[in-house]
Design an enzyme around this catalytic site. Structure first.
Site, PDB file in Angstrom:
ATOM      1  N   TYR A   1      25.239  33.778 145.193  1.00  0.00           N
ATOM      2  CA  TYR A   1      24.265  34.170 143.836  1.00  0.00           C
ATOM      3  C   TYR A   1      25.150  32.864 142.679  1.00  0.00           C
ATOM      4  CZ  TYR A   1      24.461  36.055 139.301  1.00  0.00           C
ATOM      5  OH  TYR A   1      24.252  36.643 137.822  1.00  0.00           O
TER       6      TYR A   1
ATOM      7  N   GLU B   1      20.237  31.271 135.895  1.00  0.00           N
ATOM      8  CA  GLU B   1      20.257  32.579 137.471  1.00  0.00           C
ATOM      9  C   GLU B   1      19.565  32.683 138.625  1.00  0.00           C
ATOM     10  OE1 GLU B   1      22.063  37.285 136.797  1.00  0.00           O
ATOM     11  OE2 GLU B   1      19.613  36.789 137.517  1.00  0.00           O
TER      12      GLU B   1
END
Length: 399
Positions: free
Chosen positions: A118, A206
Site C-alpha cells: 500500500y 493512493e
C-alpha cells in the site's frame, strides 16, 4: 475532483510509472476486443474486469472479477455494466456502472512470489508537509491494517521545498522488505508517483495495491487520484476528465451557479454570503433548537439568479422545514438582495416552508420594508437574536 482508475493510471504512465495495462470499455463487444488485443500485444492469458465508479471497495461489492478468456470478459462485462454497485463507500444506494476497465493479468508465475503493498501521498496540513503513507500489507483496506496491525503502517514526511529525496525512496523500499531489482524499481516507482502528485496538484494519490511481480517489476494495479479543485484552472486537460455522472446532481447544479454547497442532515436550510457568517448561522440554528440542513455560501455578489438557484437547491431536500437567509450587505446592497428574494420566490412558485430573511448592512431597513410589504410568507429579521427566535417559533409550530 475525483477521476476514474483508468484516468489516474494514464496520468501515472505519462510520468513513467509502470502500471497494469488496460483499456476502458462501455459495451461487452468492446471489452472482448480489448481482451484480444491485450493477449496479442502482451501475451495476457487471464484478464481483470473492473467497474469504473468513484468509490473504493469495488472488489467487495462484486465490481472486480477475474476472466480466464476473452469470452469470459464479454460475459462478465455484460453482467457488470448497468449494475448498481454497492461498496462500503457508496452507501446503500450504490452507483450505476457505466464503464469497465479491462486489464492484463499481472499475477503470473515467475522466479518469485508476487507481493502487494500500500502506498499513498497526501498533505499533512498540521505540519505543512507532504506525507507518504505505506505498508507491506497491501491489497486490503488500510483502515483494517491500521486497526489490526498499526505497527505495519509507516510514514515518510516530505519537505515541499526539496521534494522526495533518494534517501527517502531507499528508506521506503527497505521497510517494505525489498532488495535487488525490486528495490531499485520501487525507488523509480516512488519518484514517478510523487512527480505525478505534484504536477497534477493532487490532494490524494493512493495506490492499493502496488504490486511487485514475480519478475520483480513494480506496478500500479489500482489508482485513486483526487485533484485540488482550486488548482484546476491550471489544468484544463484534467478538467476534461471530470465525470458528472459520478457526482451528486445537487453538487453539480450548485457548481454551475458558483455556489459553495455541502449537504447536511438537519431540518433548516441555510443561504448565507461568506463562510464565517455561514458557520455562525449554523451555530445559531443549533442554539435555537434546529439543525442545519446544508452549508450554502452564495458569495459576496449575490444576485436574483443566485438566490433563486440557492432556493431551488435547498428545496430539493424533503427534510427542510424552514429556510434561513442570512446576508450581510457589504459589497451587495441589502435592498438588492431583498428584491432578489421576492423575485426568486415568485419565479419558483409555491414554497411550502417558511422563509426567514435576515439582512444586515447597507440599506438593511429598506430591505426589511421590501420583505414585509411583499405579501409573501417571508419573515424578516434584523438581528441574530430575532432570526433565532423566529426559527425556534417556526420549528415549534411544525412539531
Amino acid at each position: 475532483m475525483n477521476v476514474h482508475e483508468f484516468q489516474g493510471k494514464s496520468l501515472l504512465k505519462a510520468y513513467n510509472v509502470d502500471i497494469q495495462e488496460g483499456f476502458v470499455a462501455e459495451t461487452p463487444e468492446q471489452a472482448v476486443t480489448i481482451a484480444e488485443q491485450l493477449h496479442e500485444k502482451l501475451g495476457s492469458e487471464f484478464f481483470v474486469v473492473k467497474a469504473q465508479i468513484h468509490a473504493g471497495g469495488r472488489g467487495k461489492g462484486g465490481g472486480v472479477k477475474l476472466a480466464k478468456s476473452a469470452g469470459d470478459v464479454g460475459k462478465l462485462t455484460s453482467q457488470m455494466l448497468g449494475m448498481q454497485l454497492v461498496t462500503p463507500q457508496t452507501g446503500p444506494e450504490g452507483k450505476k456502472v457505466k464503464k469497465v476497465l479491462i486489464a492484463q493479468d499481472v499475477y503470473y508465475k515467475g522466479e518469485s512470489e508476487p507481493e502487494e503493498f500500500y502506498v499513498s501521498i497526501l498533505l499533512n496540513r498540521d505540519k505543512g508537509r507532504y506525507i507518504v503513507v505505506y505498508s507491506p500489507e497491501g491489497g486490503m483496506s488500510i483502515e483494517e491494517v491500521a486497526e489490526k496491525s498499526p505497527d505495519l503502517i509507516f510514514t515518510e514526511e516530505i519537505d515541499p521545498g526539496t521534494g522526495l529525496q533518494p534517501f527517502q525512496t531507499r528508506n521506503i523500499a527497505f521497510k517494505l522488505g525489498l532488495y535487488g531489482n525490486a528495490f531499485k524499481n520501487m525507488q523509480k516507482f516512488l519518484s514517478g508517483i510523487y512527480e505525478t502528485f505534484i504536477s497534477c496538484d493532487a490532494q490524494l494519490l493512493e495506490i492499493n495495491p502496488v504490486l511487485k511481480t514475480s519478475d520483480n517489476r513494480v506496478l500500479a494495479v489500482d489508482c485513486k487520484l483526487v485533484l485540488d479543485d482550486n488548482a484546476l484552472f491550471r489544468h484544463t486537460e484534467l478538467m476534461a476528465m471530470r465525470d458528472l455522472n459520478e457526482e451528486d446532481p445537487i453538487d453539480v447544479e450548485a457548481g454551475e451557479h458558483n455556489l459553495n454547497f455541502v449537504k447536511l442532515d438537519g431540518n433548516v436550510g441555510c443561504m448565507v454570503n461568506g463562510a464565517g457568517l455561514a458557520m455562525a448561522t449554523m451555530d445559531i440554528i443549533k442554539l435555537s433548537g434546529g439543525s442545519p440542513a446544508n452549508f450554502l455560501d452564495v458569495g459576496g455578489g449575490a444576485s436574483p439568479k443566485t438566490v433563486e438557484a440557492g432556493f431551488r437547491i435547498i428545496l430539493k431536500d424533503p427534510a427542510v422545514k424552514a429556510i434561513l437567509i442570512n446576508i450581510f450587505g457589504g459589497i451587495v446592497r441589502c435592498d438588492r438582495v431583498a428584491n432578489g428574494v421576492v423575485e426568486a420566490y415568485k419565479s419558483i412558485g409555491e414554497i411550502n416552508v417558511p422563509v426567514i430573511v435576515r439582512l444586515q448592512g447597507t440599506n438593511a431597513e429598506e430591505a426589511k420594508k421590501i420583505i414585509d410589504n411583499s405579501g409573501l410568507e417571508v419573515f424578516s429579521a434584523i438581528s441574530f437574536r430575532e432570526a433565532a427566535e423566529l426559527v425556534t417559533k417556526i420549528l415549534n409550530k411544525k412539531n
